[in-house]
Design a protein around this motif. Structure first.
Motif, PDB file in Angstrom:
ATOM      1  N   ALA A  88       0.717  -0.883   0.137  1.00 29.97           N
ATOM      2  CA  ALA A  88      -0.108  -0.343   0.049  1.00 29.97           C
ATOM      3  C   ALA A  88       1.013   0.917  -0.071  1.00 29.97           C
ATOM      4  O   ALA A  88      -0.026   2.384  -0.567  1.00 29.97           O
ATOM      5  N   LEU A  89       2.068   0.599   1.107  1.00 29.92           N
ATOM      6  CA  LEU A  89       2.837   2.165   1.104  1.00 29.92           C
ATOM      7  C   LEU A  89       3.521   2.853  -0.664  1.00 29.92           C
ATOM      8  O   LEU A  89       3.328   4.207  -0.688  1.00 29.92           O
ATOM      9  N   CYS A  90       3.835   1.669  -1.676  1.00 28.47           N
ATOM     10  CA  CYS A  90       4.564   1.222  -2.366  1.00 28.47           C
ATOM     11  C   CYS A  90       3.561   2.269  -3.389  1.00 28.47           C
ATOM     12  O   CYS A  90       4.124   3.289  -4.432  1.00 28.47           O
ATOM     13  N   ILE A  91       1.935   2.250  -3.559  1.00 23.96           N
ATOM     14  CA  ILE A  91       1.014   2.118  -4.022  1.00 23.96           C
ATOM     15  C   ILE A  91       1.052   3.592  -4.580  1.00 23.96           C
ATOM     16  O   ILE A  91       0.872   4.693  -4.759  1.00 23.96           O
ATOM     17  N   SER A  92       1.660   4.069  -2.749  1.00 22.30           N
ATOM     18  CA  SER A  92       0.501   5.106  -3.081  1.00 22.30           C
ATOM     19  C   SER A  92       1.207   6.694  -3.430  1.00 22.30           C
ATOM     20  O   SER A  92       1.410   7.576  -3.102  1.00 22.30           O
ATOM     21  N   GLN A  93       3.029   6.202  -3.166  1.00 17.29           N
ATOM     22  CA  GLN A  93       4.064   6.772  -2.844  1.00 17.29           C
ATOM     23  C   GLN A  93       4.674   6.660  -4.127  1.00 17.29           C
ATOM     24  O   GLN A  93       6.147   7.904  -4.720  1.00 17.29           O
ATOM     25  N   GLY A  94       4.576   5.364  -5.162  1.00 17.57           N
ATOM     26  CA  GLY A  94       5.337   5.514  -6.342  1.00 17.57           C
ATOM     27  C   GLY A  94       6.531   4.849  -6.280  1.00 17.57           C
ATOM     28  O   GLY A  94       7.375   4.341  -7.185  1.00 17.57           O
ATOM     29  N   TRP A  95       6.338   4.313  -5.301  1.00 12.45           N
ATOM     30  CA  TRP A  95       8.038   3.382  -5.317  1.00 12.45           C
ATOM     31  C   TRP A  95       7.800   2.559  -6.352  1.00 12.45           C
ATOM     32  O   TRP A  95       6.621   1.432  -6.132  1.00 12.45           O
ATOM     33  N   ASP A  96       9.070   1.548  -6.646  1.00 11.00           N
ATOM     34  CA  ASP A  96       8.741   0.378  -8.196  1.00 11.00           C
ATOM     35  C   ASP A  96       9.086  -0.787  -6.687  1.00 11.00           C
ATOM     36  O   ASP A  96       8.597  -1.892  -7.499  1.00 11.00           O
ATOM     37  N   VAL A  97       9.844  -1.336  -5.995  1.00 10.19           N
ATOM     38  CA  VAL A  97      10.865  -2.322  -5.875  1.00 10.19           C
ATOM     39  C   VAL A  97      10.562  -1.823  -3.914  1.00 10.19           C
ATOM     40  O   VAL A  97      10.947  -0.271  -3.335  1.00 10.19           O
ATOM     41  N   ALA A  98      10.178  -3.022  -2.594  1.00  4.49           N
ATOM     42  CA  ALA A  98      10.758  -2.416  -1.120  1.00  4.49           C
ATOM     43  C   ALA A  98      10.933  -3.546  -1.168  1.00  4.49           C
ATOM     44  O   ALA A  98      10.915  -5.255  -1.337  1.00  4.49           O
ATOM     45  N   LEU A  99      11.791  -3.775  -0.317  1.00  5.00           N
ATOM     46  CA  LEU A  99      12.847  -4.742   0.419  1.00  5.00           C
ATOM     47  C   LEU A  99      12.320  -4.811   1.930  1.00  5.00           C
ATOM     48  O   LEU A  99      13.245  -3.240   2.521  1.00  5.00           O
ATOM     49  N   LYS A 100      12.660  -6.089   2.463  1.00  5.44           N
ATOM     50  CA  LYS A 100      12.289  -5.493   4.241  1.00  5.44           C
ATOM     51  C   LYS A 100      13.199  -7.054   4.530  1.00  5.44           C
ATOM     52  O   LYS A 100      13.474  -8.076   4.478  1.00  5.44           O
ATOM     53  N   TRP A 101      14.232  -5.604   4.855  1.00  4.51           N
ATOM     54  CA  TRP A 101      15.435  -6.571   6.331  1.00  4.51           C
ATOM     55  C   TRP A 101      14.691  -6.120   7.500  1.00  4.51           C
ATOM     56  O   TRP A 101      14.439  -5.817   8.410  1.00  4.51           O
ATOM     57  N   GLU A 102      15.441  -7.979   8.348  1.00  7.10           N
ATOM     58  CA  GLU A 102      14.780  -7.789   9.958  1.00  7.10           C
ATOM     59  C   GLU A 102      16.592  -7.748  10.317  1.00  7.10           C
ATOM     60  O   GLU A 102      17.860  -8.311   9.404  1.00  7.10           O
ATOM     61  N   VAL A 103      16.487  -7.555  11.643  1.00  4.08           N
ATOM     62  CA  VAL A 103      17.572  -7.253  12.549  1.00  4.08           C
ATOM     63  C   VAL A 103      17.981  -8.211  13.191  1.00  4.08           C
ATOM     64  O   VAL A 103      17.010  -9.007  13.873  1.00  4.08           O
ATOM     65  N   ASN A 104      19.137  -8.776  12.763  1.00  5.85           N
ATOM     66  CA  ASN A 104      19.597 -10.471  13.593  1.00  5.85           C
ATOM     67  C   ASN A 104      20.528 -10.105  14.818  1.00  5.85           C
ATOM     68  O   ASN A 104      21.247  -9.856  15.015  1.00  5.85           O
ATOM     69  N   VAL A 105      19.928  -9.504  16.181  1.00  4.55           N
ATOM     70  CA  VAL A 105      20.046  -9.320  17.347  1.00  4.55           C
ATOM     71  C   VAL A 105      21.006  -9.659  17.386  1.00  4.55           C
ATOM     72  O   VAL A 105      22.691  -9.438  18.236  1.00  4.55           O
ATOM     73  N   VAL A 106      21.683 -11.544  17.830  1.00  2.00           N
ATOM     74  CA  VAL A 106      22.296 -11.825  17.682  1.00  2.00           C
ATOM     75  C   VAL A 106      24.226 -12.116  17.026  1.00  2.00           C
ATOM     76  O   VAL A 106      25.040 -11.764  17.691  1.00  2.00           O
ATOM     77  N   GLU A 107      23.945 -11.873  15.901  1.00  2.00           N
ATOM     78  CA  GLU A 107      24.777 -11.679  14.928  1.00  2.00           C
ATOM     79  C   GLU A 107      24.978 -10.233  14.613  1.00  2.00           C
ATOM     80  O   GLU A 107      26.430 -10.081  13.781  1.00  2.00           O
ATOM     81  N   LYS A 108      24.241  -9.583  15.193  1.00  5.94           N
ATOM     82  CA  LYS A 108      24.382  -7.786  14.702  1.00  5.94           C
ATOM     83  C   LYS A 108      24.474  -7.727  13.091  1.00  5.94           C
ATOM     84  O   LYS A 108      25.448  -7.238  12.846  1.00  5.94           O
ATOM     85  N   ARG A 109      24.156  -7.713  12.565  1.00  7.39           N
ATOM     86  CA  ARG A 109      23.342  -7.632  11.541  1.00  7.39           C
ATOM     87  C   ARG A 109      22.100  -7.790  10.562  1.00  7.39           C
ATOM     88  O   ARG A 109      21.365  -8.280  11.038  1.00  7.39           O
ATOM     89  N   LEU A 110      21.690  -7.420   9.383  1.00  7.86           N
ATOM     90  CA  LEU A 110      20.720  -7.684   8.988  1.00  7.86           C
ATOM     91  C   LEU A 110      20.748  -8.382   7.962  1.00  7.86           C
ATOM     92  O   LEU A 110      21.288  -8.938   7.069  1.00  7.86           O
ATOM     93  N   GLU A 111      19.298  -8.664   7.736  1.00  6.45           N
ATOM     94  CA  GLU A 111      18.973 -10.494   6.605  1.00  6.45           C
ATOM     95  C   GLU A 111      17.254 -10.227   6.332  1.00  6.45           C
ATOM     96  O   GLU A 111      16.744  -9.488   6.460  1.00  6.45           O
ATOM     97  N   PHE A 112      17.597 -10.652   4.585  1.00  9.03           N
ATOM     98  CA  PHE A 112      16.513 -10.299   4.212  1.00  9.03           C
ATOM     99  C   PHE A 112      15.390 -11.122   4.481  1.00  9.03           C
ATOM    100  O   PHE A 112      15.705 -12.575   5.143  1.00  9.03           O
ATOM    101  N   CYS A 113      14.416 -10.373   4.780  1.00  5.18           N
ATOM    102  CA  CYS A 113      13.113 -11.096   4.944  1.00  5.18           C
ATOM    103  C   CYS A 113      11.755 -11.284   3.744  1.00  5.18           C
ATOM    104  O   CYS A 113      11.391 -12.663   3.899  1.00  5.18           O
ATOM    105  N   SER A 114      11.874 -10.291   3.354  1.00  2.00           N
ATOM    106  CA  SER A 114      11.140 -10.495   2.012  1.00  2.00           C
ATOM    107  C   SER A 114      11.068  -9.409   1.416  1.00  2.00           C
ATOM    108  O   SER A 114      11.698  -8.603   1.624  1.00  2.00           O
TER     109      SER A 114
END
Length: 599
Positions: A88-114
């Motif tokens: 909904a946010l992408c359609i409303s604001q005109g973004w072509d692609v969105a990536l969601k990254w989750e924080v891995n607290v143990v390894e202290k880095r971002l991991e691809f989610c969806s």
């Protein structure tokens, strides 16, 4: 208008500025009046378009908030809801692609989610390569947003490269990008990353819309994590309860079973569903007395019935009934549940001790063998050694006399050991019932001191006691045995010309008796273990000081039968103090014998 707003908002602002300039300088220009009207119209039109643009952006943000609220209210999974919000946010604001990254607290880095992408934008390569990435703090657009703790907007990705991940976006034809952290309080849970294939400049309304969505998404993820942790804890508790071999039942304030584990149902021979809501006393004791090794007479004095309303932990041995009417002996513990100091129920845990009773029968048979087969020949051996050492059968030389003395000493020690074992077994088996009656503790202390006086004089030790008078309900003979054992130990380990003191101190619930010596003391790590069977502070004590190592075990068993407690403490300077607490009114029925003595 939403997607291409950047293409005309700047010309509008430029036209408005030009109209204002021309309006200022118009009086100085030799132009007809129609030209001034045109300028005024142009300025008004530009202002109207700008206001309309702001109203449209505000309207889109409000509409986006309504859509997000509707998605959150729906009973969808957190991951599906999150992607619908991002879509909904992408359609409303005109973004072509969105990536969601989750924080891995143990390894202290971002991991691809969806990820989400607009149809026909050829973003599969960007998404595919992002799946294999794990970004550290400060790396790439999402890593920078995570490190900075706030949104990052880059109008021209080519002019501001942020690493290999940004290069992947450029190869996919992306021009502008944005990343915003999804946080709850000061904790960042995830990062949202957006790209579009045209130049999209940062503006306040667009950023407000993105941050609003990030806040809603953060609250939803936090709530989902809490539910996940609660469900995980619930599953772990269920697995734990299902794995325990002991029966466990939760009771409410009225003694009704609110939950039970499979072991409880298995032990009583019923289904789990049939246990819930049943009174625990009616279920486990039935309507009459159960028969078995430990018969439980049900009535107002039933221990289980009284314990369900007590505010203290109760441990006891009893006999429970199964659903088919058969009985089995149990050890059970009933622990109250206090909610802010208010009694709200209790937890009952019990185990089948039928095997222990079988071992008890084997032990009784062995003890009987010891009594009949060993004590009689040992008495004969002791008598024969006495005759030899007395010289009735003739004189013996010094070497033979020394051997006879050693043999008599060890035979005496063996007789004492057998007598102590039999004594402890009789007490623990309950074959010797305690005769409770009002007794003066001071009189018991005086009798014990009088009996130990010859031994104390021979050791050069003085025995003293105070004159405090305290009356309790107790078995006088058994308490005399406790005092004699404590004084005997104190005399053995006290140096010559020392004093042993016996003190009595009455309290609100009972009296505390203390035996204070000035001996070598007991190490701190053995203050509890000395009450075990065959325990000595030093392995050589049994040879040098005599004794069997069962005296203190007998003392503890007798004191427990009086609902009391016995313990030892080191004195500040030298020696040890043994304390015995005895209630004024012992609950003899509450006593649970300790584990059987395995010989």
């Amino acid at each position: 208008m939403v997607q291409r707003g950047f293409s005309f908002i700047s010309p509008v602002l430029l036209g408005l500025a030009l109209a204002v300039v021309l309006g200022v300088f118009a009086p100085h220009l030799t132009v007809g009046p129609h030209f001034n009207e045109v300028l005024i119209f142009a300025a008004g039109a530009a202002a109207a378009v700008l206001v309309l643009r702001l109203l449209v952006q505000r309207e889109h943000r409000v509409a986006l908030q309504l859509v997000v609220s509707e998605i959150v209210r729906e009973n969808t999974s957190p991951e599906v809801a999150a992607m619908r919000i991002v879509e909904a946010l992408c359609i409303s604001q005109g973004w072509d692609v969105a990536l969601k990254w989750e924080v891995n607290v143990v390894e202290k880095r971002l991991e691809f989610c969806s990820a989400w992408s607009a149809p026909g934008r050829r973003t599969e390569g960007l998404i595919q390569e992002s799946m294999e990435l794990k970004l550290n703090s400060g790396v790439g657009l999402p890593g920078k947003a995570w490190a900075d703790g706030h949104a990052v907007w880059i109008t021209n990705l080519a002019a501001t490269p942020l690493g290999a991940h940004t290069q992947v976006a450029l190869r996919a034809g992306m021009v502008s990008g944005c990343a915003v952290p999804v946080r709850v309080g000061n904790s960042v849970l995830a990062v949202l990353e957006f790209y579009c294939h045209f130049c999209l400049r940062e503006n306040r309304e667009a950023m407000a819309a993105i941050e609003t969505v990030a806040v809603s998404l953060g609250q939803m993820l936090a709530s989902s994590n809490e539910r996940g942790r609660a469900e995980k804890l619930h599953r772990e508790q269920e697995i734990l309860l299902d794995s325990v071999a002991d029966g466990i039942c939760g009771l409410d304030a009225n003694g009704l079973i609110s939950f039970a584990n499979p072991a409880a149902a298995r032990l009583v021979g019923a289904s789990l569903a049939s246990l819930t809501g049943k009174p625990v006393h009616a279920l486990l004791h039935g309507n009459g007395a159960a028969s078995g090794p430990k018969t439980s007479q049900c009535g107002e004095d039933c221990m289980l019935l009284r314990a369900t309303s007590r505010l203290k932990t109760t441990a006891c041995q009893d006999t429970f009934l199964r659903a088919d009417g058969s009985s089995f002996p149990v050890d059970y513990v009933l622990t109250p549940i206090l909610d802010s100091g208010r009694f709200s129920g209790s937890v009952l845990s019990f185990r089948d001790i039928s095997q222990r009773y079988a071992l008890d029968r084997l032990k009784d048979e062995f003890v009987s063998t010891v009594s009949h087969e060993l004590r009689t020949p040992l008495t004969s051996i002791r008598g024969a050694l006495g005759l030899l050492s007395s010289g009735i059968l003739g004189d013996v030389n010094d070497k033979a006399a020394n051997l006879l003395r050693i043999a008599m000493t060890n035979s005496d020690r063996l007789v004492r050991l057998i007598n102590d074992i039999l004594d402890l077994e009789r007490i623990q088996s309950g074959r010797e019932r305690l005769a409770f009656r009002p007794v003066q503790l001071a009189q018991i202390v005086r009798q014990a001191i009088d009996g130990m006086a010859p031994v104390a004089e021979a050791a050069g030790v003085q025995l003293i006691h105070d004159t405090t008078r305290v009356e309790i309900e107790a078995d006088a003979d058994r308490l005399l045995q406790v005092m004699t054992n404590l004084l005997s130990n104190a005399v053995k380990f006290s140096p010559p010309n020392s004093t042993i003191s016996v003190m009595l101190r009455p309290g609100p619930d009972g009296a505390t008796l203390s035996v204070i010596d000035n001996g070598r003391g007991i190490p701190a790590d053995k203050l509890e273990s000395v009450f075990g069977r065959f325990q000595q502070v030093d392995a050589s004590d049994s040879r040098q000081k005599g004794g069997t190592g069962l005296g203190l075990a007998i003392c503890r068993t007798i004191v427990q039968q009086h609902s009391g407690r016995i313990w030892a403490e080191r004195n500040p300077v030298r020696g040890t103090t043994f304390y015995v607490f005895l209630p004024y009114q012992p609950e003899a029925a509450d006593f649970s014998p300790s584990l059987p003595l395995l010989l």
